[in-house]
Design an enzyme around this catalytic site. Sequence first.
Site, PDB file in Angstrom:
ATOM      1  N   HIS A 149      18.800 -29.106  64.248  1.00  0.00           N
ATOM      2  CA  HIS A 149      17.721 -29.924  63.503  1.00  0.00           C
ATOM      3  C   HIS A 149      17.562 -29.563  62.104  1.00  0.00           C
ATOM      4  O   HIS A 149      18.314 -28.873  61.463  1.00  0.00           O
ATOM      5  CB  HIS A 149      16.299 -29.752  64.284  1.00  0.00           C
ATOM      6  CG  HIS A 149      15.689 -28.380  64.280  1.00  0.00           C
ATOM      7  ND1 HIS A 149      15.328 -27.692  63.411  1.00  0.00           N
ATOM      8  CD2 HIS A 149      15.778 -27.489  65.410  1.00  0.00           C
ATOM      9  CE1 HIS A 149      14.964 -26.355  63.554  1.00  0.00           C
ATOM     10  NE2 HIS A 149      15.174 -26.246  64.918  1.00  0.00           N
ATOM     11  N   CYS A 172      17.276 -22.065  67.359  1.00  0.00           N
ATOM     12  CA  CYS A 172      18.340 -23.224  67.074  1.00  0.00           C
ATOM     13  C   CYS A 172      18.925 -23.121  65.927  1.00  0.00           C
ATOM     14  O   CYS A 172      19.022 -22.170  65.098  1.00  0.00           O
ATOM     15  CB  CYS A 172      17.126 -24.407  66.784  1.00  0.00           C
ATOM     16  SG  CYS A 172      16.447 -25.069  68.541  1.00  0.00           S
TER      17      CYS A 172
END
Length: 197
Positions: A149, A172
Site C-alpha cells: 500500500h 505490510c
Amino acid sequence: MKMNRYCLLLLLVLLYVPVSGFKTTITTNINNDSYLYSVKVNPGNIDPDKIFLLIDKSDYRLYLYEDVTLRKIYKVVFGNNDQSDKCKEGDRLTPEGTFHIMSKRFDKLWNRFMLLDYPNEASMERFHRLQNEGYLPAVATPGGGIGIHGVEWNSGIRDNYVEQRINWTLGCISMKNSDVSELYEVIKVGTPVVIRK
C-alpha cells in the site's frame, strides 16, 4: 493462477540468487539503475500476465519483472526494523515466502491496497512448527491483512518515510503514493509476489 514451469523455476532461482546479480545482467543495456527508478510502466507497455514482484527486505526495494526482464525498481519500507520473517500477529514483521495478490482496492488511508494471501499454506506450516517447538505460545495467531500500500498521508506519514527507510507499518509493504498508484494499474489479482531478505 497457473504458471508455466519456466516462471516457477525463475521464481525459485530468485529466492536463492542475489538480486544484484540479476540487476547487473539485466541492466547492462540501460547502463545505470537510475533509469529503472524513473521509467514509467502502464497497462499499454507491460503484459500483466507476465508480471511478478520480488520484494527484497534487506535493500528496501520492490523489483517489477515482466517475464525475465527487470522493468522497474521501487523503494519500499516495512513494519519493524528487524528484518526477520513474520512469526505471529502483532510482531510488526513482514512475512517472507511466495504469495499472490488476492485483491486490489482504492483505500482512503493508504491510497491503494493490494492484499497478499498471507497466511498461506507455507506460512501456516511455519507458524505451527514454531508453536510446536515452543517458540510461540499456544494462544498466538499468525495475523493477516498483509498487503502492499501507499503512505498514510492523513496521519503525517509521507513519501519521505520511504526515502529515508523509516519502517512504520504493522507488517505490510509501503510505497510512495505515486508509485503504488502506478503499480496498482499494471498488476492483476493472482500476480506472484516473492518476499525475501
